[in-house]
Design an enzyme around this catalytic site. Structure first.
Site: not given
Lengths: 82, 408
Positions: B9, B103
């Protein structure tokens, strides 16, 4: 941050070594700018042409310069000062 | 079989890329906004300390942090960085799924079966991303995608958290249901759960399935699995080869407008982009959807189902115009228009009986070829010129998974 869009063709001196392109200087409006740091590079496409983008610093100003890998044309895209 | 899933992330992604690119911005509170726009897309961690958040306008951001620096974003830079993150991830496993622009899921189960510590893999990925891109990320490790995602959110920025299978019951017993936002439990659902007396993830997992199904329908089954920390969904490494359900684009204007000719021109521009992608994918669609977002962020949307599938710009725009007419007269100034086409099927390759229909196809294909070679809008409908003059950003709207795809 003040960013000026320039979008003009320029002459660039660059070193091509081991698949890496490092611009060293460029001439814009008759003035030669020595590049002290290549801070970032990225790629995108314009139609079928791959275009490499370089964020270049002369110590005072950040310039965005592009190289069209099909036409081999260098352009000064933008300059910005914080 | 035990799985080991990582979620990379990226931290304040757009702002971090801008700081990596411009040394003068490093360590300073910055916000990334669209061209001519004042809405904060991403705030750097230095700005977040002052309470600056995504979705604020520039005035609110300046009120919270007077020294904040506004930077105009460049989507091509972020897509390229996202491609590079994928390339780095593929050095560690071929099971990589780009979940969004910032992500990325990795299935490293095979590697970890050979006594490799997943935390070492995560540390190596973090190091490589920092070295090559100059940005940081948080990595969550878990036995499935849901748990990996929860882990990635537990330490930001530059975090690394592993949640093992055996830790889930204890951890979930204490974790508030609000912390499950982003893994399938939205704000409204978590509010409803709390009103039912379900305040922790563990309580959600222990709630009888019948009760959850009664309140949430089929979603109840998924909620129970999330509460138990279970998720069988695979890491989809097809790179966007999954079935395309719709093709759409949206565009935020440089400034709000009530001028119908400008709005129509943008809709024509979106039609050209949607039509090009539709033909590129070899698809045709039967449902057209138009959306308008007003200056006050309220939205309007309507769709029209068709008897036959369409794929040409002229056909799509004809329907879009009919839909758009329902929104006129406009009560408020418009800041964004969007267009999508769904109910897709592969393009017919039949020979046309009517010469005119064949002409349309040949012309569209010739224009598409020219635009693919020389750049989008090299040849365009003259009505697009109005929107060009008003201002078209190089990359507009959301980034589709197709755009995040890299050649492996």
């Amino acid at each position: 941050m003040d960013t000026i869009i320039i979008d003009e063709r320029i002459d660039v001196g660059a070193v091509f070594k081991k698949n890496i392109i490092k611009p060293r200087w460029f001439v814009w409006k008759g003035r030669k700018y020595a590049i002290t740091e290549v801070t970032y590079t990225w790629e995108d496409t314009q139609g079928a042409a791959r275009v490499m983008h370089f964020a270049l610093s002369d110590g005072n100003t950040l310039f965005e310069v592009s190289l069209n890998l099909t036409s081999l044309e260098w352009r000064l895209e933008k300059s910005s000062v914080v | 079989m035990t799985r080991t899933i990582l979620l990379i992330d990226m931290n304040a992604f757009f702002a971090s890329v801008e700081q990596a690119m411009n040394p003068a911005l490093r360590g300073k509170p910055i916000i990334v906004c669209g061209r001519g726009r004042t809405v904060v897309t991403t705030a750097s961690y230095e700005a977040r300390v002052f309470g600056v958040k995504t979705g604020m306008n520039l005035y609110q951001a300046k009120q919270a942090c007077p020294q904040v620096i506004a930077v105009e974003g460049d989507m091509s830079r972020y897509i390229d960085a996202s491609h590079n993150i994928q390339r780095i991830a593929r050095e560690f496993t071929d099971q990589v799924e780009m979940f969004s622009i910032d992500e990325c899921f990795l299935d490293v189960s095979k590697t970890c079966r050979n006594e490799v510590d997943p935390q070492n893999i995560a540390r190596a990925i973090k190091h490589t991303i920092r070295e090559k891109l100059g940005v940081t990320c948080s990595i969550g490790i878990g036995p499935n995608k849901v748990v990996a995602k929860i882990a990635s959110k537990m330490q930001k920025p530059d975090g690394l958290i592993e949640i093992r299978e055996k830790d889930i019951p204890v951890l979930f017993a204490l974790m508030a249901v609000q912390k499950l936002q982003g893994v399938g439990v939205g704000r409204h659902i978590s509010e409803k759960l709390m009103s039912m007396g379900i305040t922790t993830a563990g309580q959600l997992g222990n709630t009888p399935l019948e009760k959850l199904m009664h309140h949430f329908g089929i979603m109840g089954y998924r909620l129970k699995r999330i509460g138990e920390g279970k998720d069988d969904s695979p890491v989809d490494s097809s790179g966007g080869n999954e079935l395309i359900k719709s093709v759409g684009h949206s565009h935020t204007f440089p400034r709000d407008t009530r001028d119908i000719s400008i709005i129509r021109s943008y809709m024509m521009m979106l039609t050209e982009k949607v039509g090009l992608r539709l033909r590129e994918y070899g698809l045709m669609g039967k449902t057209v959807y138009c959306t308008i977002r007003f200056g006050d962020f309220t939205s309007w949307g309507a769709q029209q189902g068709l008897k036959e599938h369409i794929r040409q710009n002229r056909e799509i725009f004809f329907v879009a115009e009919q839909i758009l007419a329902r929104a006129f007269p406009l009560s408020k100034a418009v800041r964004l228009v969007g267009l999508s086409i769904s109910d897709l099927k592969p393009r017919d390759t039949q020979q046309f009986l009517l010469k005119e229909m064949e002409k349309d196809t040949t012309l569209a294909e010739a224009v598409d070829d020219i635009n693919k070679k020389y750049g989008v809008f090299t040849i365009k409908a003259s009505s697009v010129i109005l929107s060009e003059k008003f201002g078209i950003r190089p990359s507009c709207g959301m980034v589709s998974k197709q755009a995040l795809k890299i050649k492996v």
